[in-house]
Scaffold this motif. Structure first.
Motif, PDB file in Angstrom:
ATOM      1  N   ARG B  46       0.860  -1.196   0.000  1.00  0.00           N
ATOM      2  CA  ARG B  46       0.000   0.000   0.000  1.00  0.00           C
ATOM      3  C   ARG B  46       0.888   1.234   0.000  1.00  0.00           C
ATOM      4  NH1 ARG B  46      -1.646  -2.558   4.079  1.00  0.00           N
ATOM      5  NH2 ARG B  46      -0.883  -0.919   5.462  1.00  0.00           N
ATOM      6  N   MET B  47       0.491   2.182  -0.822  1.00  0.00           N
ATOM      7  CA  MET B  47       1.307   3.367  -0.961  1.00  0.00           C
ATOM      8  C   MET B  47       0.438   4.593  -0.765  1.00  0.00           C
ATOM      9  SD  MET B  47       3.862   3.813  -4.109  1.00  0.00           S
ATOM     10  CE  MET B  47       5.305   3.002  -3.529  1.00  0.00           C
ATOM     11  N   VAL B  52       5.718   4.183   0.352  1.00  0.00           N
ATOM     12  CA  VAL B  52       5.168   2.924   0.863  1.00  0.00           C
ATOM     13  C   VAL B  52       4.613   3.138   2.274  1.00  0.00           C
ATOM     14  CG1 VAL B  52       5.708   0.567   1.583  1.00  0.00           C
ATOM     15  CG2 VAL B  52       6.701   1.499  -0.515  1.00  0.00           C
ATOM     16  N   GLU B  53       3.361   2.758   2.472  1.00  0.00           N
ATOM     17  CA  GLU B  53       2.781   2.834   3.816  1.00  0.00           C
ATOM     18  C   GLU B  53       2.969   1.500   4.526  1.00  0.00           C
ATOM     19  OE1 GLU B  53      -1.248   4.441   5.809  1.00  0.00           O
ATOM     20  OE2 GLU B  53      -1.544   2.813   4.378  1.00  0.00           O
ATOM     21  N   GLY B  54       2.659   0.427   3.816  1.00  0.00           N
ATOM     22  CA  GLY B  54       2.793  -0.890   4.435  1.00  0.00           C
ATOM     23  C   GLY B  54       2.922  -1.955   3.357  1.00  0.00           C
ATOM     24  N   ALA B  55       3.590  -3.037   3.704  1.00  0.00           N
ATOM     25  CA  ALA B  55       3.742  -4.146   2.769  1.00  0.00           C
ATOM     26  C   ALA B  55       3.692  -5.437   3.568  1.00  0.00           C
ATOM     27  CB  ALA B  55       5.069  -4.043   2.033  1.00  0.00           C
ATOM     28  N   THR B  56       3.119  -6.460   2.959  1.00  0.00           N
ATOM     29  CA  THR B  56       3.094  -7.761   3.624  1.00  0.00           C
ATOM     30  C   THR B  56       3.608  -8.825   2.674  1.00  0.00           C
ATOM     31  OG1 THR B  56       0.837  -8.203   2.896  1.00  0.00           O
ATOM     32  CG2 THR B  56       1.091  -7.159   5.058  1.00  0.00           C
ATOM     33  N   ASP B  57       4.122  -9.865   3.237  1.00  0.00           N
ATOM     34  CA  ASP B  57       4.635 -11.003   2.462  1.00  0.00           C
ATOM     35  C   ASP B  57       4.408 -12.224   3.356  1.00  0.00           C
ATOM     36  OD1 ASP B  57       6.143 -13.070   1.454  1.00  0.00           O
ATOM     37  OD2 ASP B  57       7.888 -11.840   0.991  1.00  0.00           O
ATOM     38  N   VAL B 137       7.419  -1.599  -6.146  1.00  0.00           N
ATOM     39  CA  VAL B 137       7.302  -0.248  -5.604  1.00  0.00           C
ATOM     40  C   VAL B 137       7.448   0.775  -6.721  1.00  0.00           C
ATOM     41  CG1 VAL B 137       8.427   1.451  -4.110  1.00  0.00           C
ATOM     42  CG2 VAL B 137       8.008  -0.869  -3.272  1.00  0.00           C
TER      43      VAL B 137
END
Lengths: 460, 507
Positions: B46-47, B52-57, B137
């Motif tokens: 999420r940007m 970038v605000e948050g990223a998940t993996d 990104v």
């Protein structure tokens, strides 16, 4: 033999080579029982362990971060996991929410304890009591669900924090239908351990309320005085709470934005005496009093992992007093630091008595059992739409005199705060729509003037 | 091209677990048993304003055993995958069924399905999990920056998510199936803030079963499944937003609507997709998702909508989110009519629903979103067929004297029997004398399902057909999430109730 959660945490922290690391290990166990058409349909038990590794990488310009989550971790997986997280953090942009990691020194006395799983045994004699409830009135067709989940969380950080928390949560929901499914009612309760919920109470309510539906009274859509149960109020206020991000408000894109700039903190948004709060030490429904998050959003920052979560009042005596902030955003914006524990409570100073008391002192109104399929229509006003479900009862001179059909509503929980005319004491409830996600909710029932029952729904 | 099944998944002892668990279930008296192994990889990004605000993996793996003992289900799941655990799950599932049996008054009876063996994989060109985080990104940031550079755009948000689901299904009857599906969704939105409030305009690209090439704007075109022209849509977004900001508030009342497929897919999902789930129609979801007005006695006679209405259920559509080789009960993928010439003619089934209705076979709609959850009847791709004529969107708009053209989905809500619904959209263009005449705002359209579909007076041709969809359809207790596609042409509806959302909010 699986590694213990504590071994997983310590090994990740030992493997970490970058400028900071937080590790979250969660053990989730669940038991559930579902029935429909007065027969058991599905049941199950499951367990799962997962790990999230959050790496922080400092540079001359700022701090970048990355998190990776994996299920069923084993000690042999951790080296690859840590290097993946560190490599991703090195490649990442500087984070907007960068802030020094929360200082350590807090080690929970229970840190070394094992997970506290649940099992079908938590239901005790529930199945038998359900069977008795089914048999007690065969004119009622039963549908419902019982669930218990126990999540044990361990959080360790490179700054020395070691926190553990066990969150048990459950719910019991019962739907009853009768008269060729032309009548439908619902009863639900949130619980921590199933010792305080009784299907016989639910069955008795279903029988009584289906009886109220014997007399149908046609009410045209429009603005009517409403009596909202704690469940209905809970769904509205959870939506409000989830819309209270300080950053959105500061940027001018929230119902809590002030026209011309800034937020509405300090504005009167509700009647005097209204408090909306999140307190991890809420009696009867404790939640973690420290921040745990695997990814950053408007509501939480990975940099804040381990931060204490004291009680926060979102609305104090009818005045908007806090919006959700991270440490970095509070620092940057000047808003107070306010991070929510996973619990919400609404209290009204003048509220008294039970829902039955509120009905008995209402001259007229439509008593709404619960709300369903609530969705945001306009974020500027937080206008929500949704349906009434499983019983809209017509109240006249303090008595339930019959049932109206269902309605689609279009109204805003923020606007409703100004139209409260009477209220009850606060008690734990299960919001019908969001009960999956918001288990610790305590609300009063409210009498609200001019609730907007926008159009009729013939759904039963 | 078909992707490779994840080697990590193939390395799991699937066959050994299946053989041991299914044999143990049989020894304990189960009359039916199946085992599933599921590995799910998912990532999101999420940007906000190009940062970038948050990223998940995330990755999860699990195994479950489901059995029938004297007509009663038992189910147990674990995240440990080995033979000993498989046997334990079989024992636990049988034990749960035995405990539960006294509460069972309707015995489960499964419709027959032949034994199948094989594998199936969805097609993609570039595996999104092979794309570096930096490259992901970069694409999101570049398009966010393009929005932020445009006049009138104060904020730009972006989101990306993709999932790879590898599954193994084995039944005691001998079915052994290995499958893998990949899906992806991306969105950008632009927000304008002023002293008088804020407005947002988002891209309208659907999620699809494709790879990273979809985000790059590439890929094959097949029957309404198209690559998305992101550059064109993002270039137009600020202008669409500016028009919306300046637009007058809609005058409510009965209105002729030309609904774009980017909006109509969701109306199909809610008012036809969920309404034709047989488990709902029979009452199995009554405590949670709800029931359906389209009850079995109406099959073959109920006038669902205008004769133009032809709705097909399938698990076969190219790039469809619900497309697969076999369902989570090992039933082969099929295609069938749900509504034909405006009449209700079919349901979505799993094996127990088909068994209960004494139908010869399930049409393959069982799905579980993880090994942890039991398979329930979930939606196949449910699509409105285009008209035979090559009617264009311009033709449809040209035929309307006074109305609204609605593009993009936004807010949705429908009642528990699937009658009363209310939807909004991304943008609402006035139609005057067959031409678009600027936007209006504050629009919600509200109707009753049979009235709405009965008011469909014209339908676009194959060139207007688009495969829309969602990754987040919810159903069941415990709650499960399913991906599903909905193809449809643009279509015209007369006399639909349009509400003014600002007036709805006003006291």
């Amino acid at each position: 033999m699986r590694a213990t959660p504590q071994e997983l945490v310590e090994r990740v922290l030992a493997l970490s080579t970058l400028d900071g690391c937080a590790v979250i290990v969660r053990d989730v166990s669940r038991a559930d029982l579902r029935w429909a058409r007065t027969t058991l349909t599905t049941n199950g038990e499951s367990t799962a362990l997962d790990i999230t590794v959050i790496s922080f990488s400092r540079s001359a310009t700022g701090t970048a971060t990355a998190s990776i989550g994996r299920a069923a971790p084993d000690l042999s997986d951790l080296s690859a996991l840590v290097s993946a997280a560190e490599s991703a953090a090195r490649d990442a942009q500087d984070a907007d929410d960068a802030f020094p990691l929360v200082a350590g020194g807090v080690i929970d006395p229970a840190w070394n304890e094992a997970a506290e799983p649940t099992s079908g045994g938590i239901f005790g004699s529930l199945a038998q009591r359900l069977g008795e409830a089914f048999a007690s009135n065969t004119a009622i067709e039963h549908f419902g669900y019982a669930e218990h989940v126990s999540t044990t969380t361990w959080l360790g950080t490179s700054t020395g924090i070691r926190r553990r928390f066990v969150q048990p949560e459950g719910r019991l929901e019962m739907t009853g239908k009768s008269d060729n499914r032309s009548r439908s009612s619902w009863w639900g309760a949130a619980t921590t351990d199933f010792t305080d919920v009784d299907p016989a109470v639910g069955a008795t309510y279903l029988e009584k309320s289906l009886g109220w539906q014997a007399r149908r009274i046609e009410i045209a859509p429009g603005r009517h005085d409403a009596i909202l149960t704690p469940s209905a109020v809970g769904d509205l206020m959870v939506d409000l709470w989830w819309s209270a991000a300080g950053r959105d408000a500061t940027e001018g894109r929230s119902v809590f934005s002030r026209a011309g700039g800034g937020t509405r903190i300090g504005d009167r948004i509700g009647i005097p005496g209204v408090t909306l709060s999140s307190d991890p030490n809420e009696p009867g429904m404790p939640s973690a009093d420290f921040m745990v998050t695997g990814s950053t959003s408007s509501f939480a920052s990975v940099f804040d992992n381990g931060m204490p979560l004291p009680r926060v009042d979102w609305i104090t005596d009818g005045v908007l007093s806090n919006l959700i902030t991270t440490r970095q955003f509070a620092d940057d914006s000047g808003l107070p630091l306010a991070a929510p524990a996973d619990v919400v409570r609404m209290q009204i100073d003048s509220g008294s008595g039970s829902l039955e008391d509120l009905v008995s002192r209402s001259a007229q109104g439509l008593l709404v059992t619960c709300l369903w399929y609530n969705r945001l229509v306009d974020p500027q006003t937080l206008l929500l739409t949704g349906l009434t479900r499983d019983g809209v009862y017509v109240v006249r001179d303090g008595e339930i005199v019959g049932a109206a059909g269902n309605f689609r509503f279009n109204d805003s929980p923020v606007a409703i705060l100004q139209r409260i005319t009477d209220s009850t004491a606060t008690a734990r409830t299960m919001p019908r729509e969001f009960g999956d996600y918001a288990n610790r909710v305590a609300m009063p029932a409210l009498a609200v003037s001019d609730f907007h029952f926008s159009t009729a729904s013939e759904a039963l | 091209m078909p992707q490779e099944i994840s080697p990590e998944f193939l390395a799991l002892p699937r066959e050994e677990c299946a053989n041991a668990a299914l044999q143990r279930a049989g020894e304990l008296g189960a009359e039916y048993a199946d085992l599933r192994v599921v590995m799910t990889r998912s990532a999101s990004l999420r940007m906000r304003d190009a940062i970038v605000e948050g990223a998940t993996d995330d990755a999860s793996t699990g195994m479950s055993v489901r059995i029938l003992w004297q007509g009663c289900w038992g189910f147990a799941a674990s995240d440990v995958i080995n033979v000993a655990e498989a046997v334990k799950l079989a024992e636990k599932a049988v034990a749960l069924a035995r405990i539960s049996a006294p509460l069972v008054t309707i015995r489960v009876d499964l419709a027959h399905e032949p034994v199948h063996t094989g594998s199936w994989v969805s097609t993609l060109e570039i595996d999104p999990f092979d794309v570096s985080a930096a490259d992901r990104v970069a694409v999101l940031a570049e398009r966010s920056a393009a929005l932020l550079a445009a006049p009138g755009v104060n904020h730009a948000d972006a989101g990306l998510q993709f999932v790879r689901e590898s599954t193994f299904f084995a039944s005691a009857a001998g079915t052994r199936i290995t499958q893998q599906r990949t899906r992806i969704e991306a969105e950008w939105s632009a927000t304008h803030v002023s002293d008088s409030g804020f407005e947002t305009m988002a891209t309208t690209a659907p999620p699809v079963s494709r790879g990273w090439e979809y985000v790059l704007g590439r890929g094959e075109t097949l029957r309404g499944a198209r690559p998305w022209d992101w550059s064109a849509e993002i270039a137009q977004l600020p202008q669409h937003l500016a028009e919306k900001v300046a637009a007058p508030s809609v005058i409510p009342g009965p209105t002729t609507l030309v609904i774009d497929p980017t909006n109509l897919w969701l109306t199909i999902h809610e008012s036809v997709g969920h309404a034709t789930e047989l488990d709902r129609a029979l009452g199995y979801e009554a405590n949670y998702a709800g029931t359906s007005f389209a009850t079995p006695e109406k099959l073959g006679t109920f006038q669902y909508g205008s004769p133009l209405m032809h709705i097909v259920g399938d698990r076969t559509a190219a790039f469809g989110l619900a497309s697969t080789g076999w369902d989570d009960e090992g039933v082969a993928a099929q295609e069938w009519d749900l509504v034909r010439d405006g009449v209700l003619v079919g349901y979505q089934l799993d094996r127990s629903m088909a068994g209960e209705m004494r139908l010869p076979r399930s049409n393959g709609c069982a799905y579980a979103d993880s090994a942890e959850h039991v398979a329930i009847q979930r939606m196949p791709n449910v699509s409105l067929m285009p008209g035979a004529q090559d009617t264009s969107l311009e033709d449809l708009i040209g035929g309307v004297d006074d109305g609204l053209y609605i593009v993009g989905d936004r807010s949705w809500s429908i009642d528990m029997q699937r009658y009363n619904f209310q939807f909004t959209g991304q943008r609402f263009h006035r139609i005057k004398s067959g031409r678009l005449a600027g936007q209006v705002k504050d629009v919600a359209y509200q109707s009753r399902t049979p009235d709405f579909w009965g008011s469909m007076v014209a339908i676009g041709g194959p060139a207007t057909y688009l495969l829309g969809g969602a990754l987040n359809c919810g159903k069941g207790q415990p709650g499960q999430v399913a991906p599903v596609s909905h193809g449809c042409p643009a279509a015209v509806f007369e006399g639909v109730n349009v509400l003014n959302s600002a007036a709805e909010a006003g006291a």
